[in-house]
Motif scaffolding. Sequence first.
Motif, PDB file in Angstrom:
ATOM      1  N   GLU B 170       0.828  -1.209   0.000  1.00 31.97           N
ATOM      2  CA  GLU B 170       0.000   0.000   0.000  1.00 31.97           C
ATOM      3  C   GLU B 170       0.859   1.255   0.000  1.00 31.97           C
ATOM      4  OE1 GLU B 170      -3.193  -0.562  -0.293  1.00 31.97           O
ATOM      5  OE2 GLU B 170      -2.736  -2.685  -0.167  1.00 31.97           O
ATOM      6  N   ALA B 171       0.628   2.119  -0.986  1.00 33.70           N
ATOM      7  CA  ALA B 171       1.419   3.349  -1.070  1.00 33.70           C
ATOM      8  C   ALA B 171       1.225   4.208   0.170  1.00 33.70           C
ATOM      9  CB  ALA B 171       1.034   4.133  -2.321  1.00 33.70           C
ATOM     10  N   ASN B 246      -6.362  10.879 -15.613  1.00 40.95           N
ATOM     11  CA  ASN B 246      -7.028  10.721 -14.325  1.00 40.95           C
ATOM     12  C   ASN B 246      -6.307   9.795 -13.351  1.00 40.95           C
ATOM     13  OD1 ASN B 246      -9.637  12.219 -14.326  1.00 40.95           O
ATOM     14  ND2 ASN B 246      -9.836  11.120 -16.263  1.00 40.95           N
ATOM     15  N   PHE B 247      -5.562   8.852 -13.861  1.00 42.39           N
ATOM     16  CA  PHE B 247      -5.057   7.833 -12.949  1.00 42.39           C
ATOM     17  C   PHE B 247      -3.538   7.728 -12.916  1.00 42.39           C
ATOM     18  CE2 PHE B 247      -9.313   6.928 -12.442  1.00 42.39           C
ATOM     19  CZ  PHE B 247      -9.941   6.613 -13.626  1.00 42.39           C
ATOM     20  N   GLN B 309      -2.069   2.370 -10.317  1.00 42.94           N
ATOM     21  CA  GLN B 309      -3.376   2.062  -9.736  1.00 42.94           C
ATOM     22  C   GLN B 309      -4.076   0.985 -10.563  1.00 42.94           C
ATOM     23  OE1 GLN B 309      -5.567   5.387  -7.907  1.00 42.94           O
ATOM     24  NE2 GLN B 309      -4.498   6.641  -9.391  1.00 42.94           N
ATOM     25  N   VAL B 312      -8.093   0.478 -10.174  1.00 44.01           N
ATOM     26  CA  VAL B 312      -8.862   1.612 -10.681  1.00 44.01           C
ATOM     27  C   VAL B 312      -8.850   1.640 -12.206  1.00 44.01           C
ATOM     28  CG1 VAL B 312      -8.866   4.112 -10.783  1.00 44.01           C
ATOM     29  CG2 VAL B 312      -8.544   2.966  -8.620  1.00 44.01           C
ATOM     30  N   VAL B 313      -7.669   1.436 -12.768  1.00 39.02           N
ATOM     31  CA  VAL B 313      -7.560   1.455 -14.237  1.00 39.02           C
ATOM     32  C   VAL B 313      -8.355   0.305 -14.828  1.00 39.02           C
ATOM     33  CG1 VAL B 313      -5.962   1.154 -16.154  1.00 39.02           C
ATOM     34  CG2 VAL B 313      -5.354   2.641 -14.268  1.00 39.02           C
ATOM     35  N   GLN B 315     -11.041  -1.025 -13.697  1.00 43.52           N
ATOM     36  CA  GLN B 315     -12.463  -0.695 -13.700  1.00 43.52           C
ATOM     37  C   GLN B 315     -12.783   0.349 -14.744  1.00 43.52           C
ATOM     38  OE1 GLN B 315     -14.650  -0.366  -9.989  1.00 43.52           O
ATOM     39  NE2 GLN B 315     -12.849  -1.113  -8.916  1.00 43.52           N
ATOM     40  N   ASP B 316     -11.860   1.248 -15.004  1.00 42.65           N
ATOM     41  CA  ASP B 316     -12.128   2.257 -16.021  1.00 42.65           C
ATOM     42  C   ASP B 316     -12.166   1.622 -17.399  1.00 42.65           C
ATOM     43  OD1 ASP B 316     -10.942   5.164 -17.521  1.00 42.65           O
ATOM     44  OD2 ASP B 316     -12.670   5.108 -16.170  1.00 42.65           O
TER      45      ASP B 316
END
Lengths: 332, 579, 353
Positions: B170-171, B246-247, B309, B312-313, B315-316
């Motif tokens: 985790e960052a 965005n990511f 990420q 997140v990516v 899901q995008d």
Amino acid sequence: MTGPGSLVPDPLHPEGPLPTGPLPEGADLRGETARLPETRGLWATAFRELSHKRSARIGMVMLGLLVLVAIFAPLIAPYEPTQVLLGKEDVRPRDPPCIHLFGCDDSKPQHILGIDGNGRDEFSRLIYGSRVSLIAGVGSVAVAVAAGTLLGLLAGFFGGRIDNLIMRVMDVLLAFPSLLLAIAIITVMGQGLINAMLAISVVTVPAYARVVRSAVLTVRENDYVAADRALGVSTSRIIWNRILPNSLTPLVVQATLGVATAVLEIAALSFLGLGVRPPTAEWGSMLAAERNQVFTAPHLVFFPGLAIMWNVLSFNLLGDGLRDALDPRLNR
Amino acid sequence: MKRWKFLALLAVLALVVAACGDDEGEVTTTTGAVTTTEAPTTTEGATTTAAPTTTGVTFEGLSYSAPDCTYGGEFMTIEAVDALTVRFELCYPDVAFRSKVAFSAFAIHPTEHLEATGGGGDALISNPIGTGPYKLAQWDRGSQLILTRNDDYWGTPAIAETLVFRWSTEAAQRLVELQSGQVDGIDNVGTDDFETVAGDASLQLIPRQGLNIFYIGMNNTIPPFDDELVRQALAMAIDRDRIVENFYPPGSSVATQFLPSAISGYDPAATWYEYDPEAAMALLAEAGYADGFDVTLSYRDVVRGYLPQPAVVAQDIQAQLAEIGVNVTLNVMESGAFLDAADQGDPAVYFHMLGWGADYPDATNFLDYHFGAGASAQFGNKFDDLTAVLAQAAQLSDQAERDVLYAQAAELIKQHVPMIPVAHGGSAVAFKADVAGAHSSPLSNELFAVMDPGGRDTLVWMQNAEPIGLYCADETDGESLRACEQINESLLGFEVGGTATVPSLATACDANEDLTVWTCTLREGVLFHDGSTFDANDVVMSYVVQWDAAHPLHVGRDGSFTYFPGLFGQFLNAPPAEG
Amino acid sequence: MARFVARRLLYSIPVLLGILLVTFLLARVIPGDPCRAMLGERATDQICDAFMERKGLNEPIWVQFGIYIKDVFTGDLGESFRFGRPVTTMLLERLPITIELSMAALTVAVLVGVPFGIISGYKHNSLADVATMVGANIGVSMPVFWLGLMLQYLFAVVLGHTFLSLPPSGSLDAGLIPQPFYAVWGLPAWGIFDFFSNMNVLNAALSGNWEAFRSAAGHLILPALALGTIPMALIARMTRSSLLDVLSLDYVRTARAKGLPEKRVVVRHALRNAMLPVVTVIGLSLGTLLGGAILTETIFGLSGVGKSLYDAITSRDYAVVQGFTLVVAVGFVLVNLVVDLLYTYLNPKVRVT
């Protein structure tokens, strides 16, 4: 967890399971008609007791709110839960909350809890998450109750070898930490909400089997059951009219508390990435997704967790209240 | 130790080879005991036995040859000419030889240790012995890896006496550890945390040049990706600008091709398909998928410079593809299993997200590794026109000529779409402000020996994940390589924080005119951590146990030795490809 | 009494067999070819034939089960296909950490839960009682992983630069290599000593290394808090209800009527009997702790059995899954057995029969 004849009290229910004693006087012994007059009276009494107990009241209100939110989610939530707003609104992922009432500029779109990491409205996802939580919790318990009742009936009614076998299997199930077993089952069956619910059902069956079995054992030896048999009443009617009503109350209590556990387990599974599939809005997976932002955008972690707690707490309070209300032992 | 056993084994092996007669490759010891088989030996003039060493013991140099160059790999012969000279004869010219040889997977291990550990298994991957500025003190599995300074190091000794590796996926975790002073440096600062670190006077933010590529891979042996039209349709359906904007953190860029701009061979004129969902849907209809299709996208939830990420990516991408009717189910896999599956072209990961960070700054590390003839089965079948162009370019020495060919390769990749390039990810490391010599390496080769942790004697580094094993030869994950390269060194090294090669265990590696014969002069007086002397035989052995798939010491952690065929073409005695 | 003990022991055996069966089936039911799963896709047919032969995988399923049982009883739990290390070695490294975490959580739960339960039960329906019960209800309803994250935020960021700050992850300060206690004492390096030396706090205490002790204990506080919250709530509730039950019994009334000081009544007479069920709850909570350990270890970066098991399941490392699950389940059953026997021993009512 502990074998038959174990004298150790159940930690989750320190007051003990409900005693299932002989039916109150005036009960109709003919057995053909399903409803016993005292049963309805018992429920009415229970409800009255329930509404007097403050914690149970709070539990009912909390649950009621939750159910309302779940039902009216499309009306309450300003956006779709899976709707990605990038490119449609001028927002960036993890934008902080913008509440017009609290001074956020009117030109910016209102997002009460801000934007999540994928550019979706966090508040809408929180609202819709209630549906998943409730369905998952209630659904998995319903299946577990059904299966557990069947097993408990078989074990209690037939006794002997069958009883032994079934209870041993239940003990083996209880020997594994529930989360672990659920993880293993999902690994076999694959990820997804339905599979997660089934996994949790499997893991929680033993409790219900136990409850029903003990109800059966208590009632089985009673005189009126013997009388029923002498009269030639069929087994299924005996089950339906005598045994089930007796096991109903502890079952209801156990089930209510079981929903609380199930909701926690679903959230845990989703947190570990084994529950719902993205992009479904579910509180546990929302928590997991924003885990890294706990220090920079803690609201994205705090509110889903709070929602889980609200859900679990409401069922816990309700279950506790039900147990106290339905227990004839405690004189109020 | 077990040297006699090993030699006996070799002798038996040689006899077996002689008996069977159709295996390739053989070992000859240049003391004159050449075993003959039907295949002619190719050690040239190599009957010279030994140059006397300073101790007066004659040196028996090892030599290893392939019978010919048809096996598909780069090496023809690897020979210890004398105690301090190693000669590599290549089947084709290799302009990037120095960079390849500097890579951590080709670090040198002592022969005795390789034999003693059987070439792999827990004994070797948990206990490497090398020549580096740090040696292994203790690997507290799961919590920390502790290295201590090698005081007999041949070069400038490390500054910090103890080097500790820690890890967290985790960052946010890593940042908190840095801010609270528990660690001295962290890898992969979180995308949203760049500003926080830059604004904190007690920390220093060091950007890392993005010599990487993030792409979406497709296996062209599995439908619907066996249809080139489908792959091209998807290429048009991904809004890569939206993803990067965005990511990704500052310093990232949208990829127009597989190569990042700092690698020569990059074609500034190349373009990728425009984002055009309508055209994509039209193409899909043409291919017979007018109603879209269902697909599973696999990935590992691991942070890398090219993909900070992943979830997140993913899901995008899922949301984007939904708009053209492609229904994506996400499948998160464990990192090791995912890499193995991708490497093997496992049908389960037929549609996946992965990336690549440079090991050495040459186009061959990017293009050849993924699309060359020796590449893994990750994208399914190779494209002959593409492999031909790449093979040709790898053998040229004139950069301008290579650039022309690489431009062609970019065009072919665009046409065949084995994968969709998305982004070159900028990333950064962060250190406490008082760590002198702190740097980031574009190749993720941070050299901790030059860092001074503010006068303290322990330097603590926190990276993304635990090393899987410390035998560099059989590792591909950057987390493992960064650890093992502090312990083991290769013939050459990379300059601190840069991509140019510098002398290391070899003082120089020089080529003949057409870049087919490379001779490396080794450094004298180097000792391994166990006190044994470093000589040319160790070099030969370290290469041979990787090169020859039939060698008894070709064991490693899981036996893949992925980097060897990736960089040097092919194994000797490679097992036949699965049907 | 002895008969009861014998009966309980006898009941455990089929359960243990059942556990063996379940863990055995687990590996065979997870989709995929066992050879390729164990050795990787690179394994050729020839290698796999030899592998199947060696592992007896061509035998009928009950023979395989027999082989598995034999392996287990000879201590051979197989090898991790991912790490290439024996499962027993990995267990020796990781089980102590989980046990230490569980013990710490249990300690926290008891040290907080019991006193609050007593106060709450004694001052029935007072503000303290209500507050404690509300707290307990909330505690039982909190997701462990959420609590863990919130604690991290609180102690590492909000209180980060105060003296209250606590490390958010890991088990020891970096670079600290505490000597195993058996080395300090001059004992031989037996497996059992190694096992206990992997418990950082215990090891530091045993070897008198106070720096390591402080470091290890500091790293254990937050995870123990997070993991121990649910047992804490359960113990508080159980203590309260048990005390309430006991306080309403006749002999307590008698004691009060006799004019004994209240403290004596409560401590000497009531508590001793009230504690009985609590003791068993404490023992049984160990089971929930093992389940919650998976989440806690993941969040706090502790490499215990829970996290390793989760990693192994998701990466299809069958030997590890089988071995670890077996150990955890068997441990669970043993703990329950001990708790049962303990309760039976302590409860005079049962002893007489």
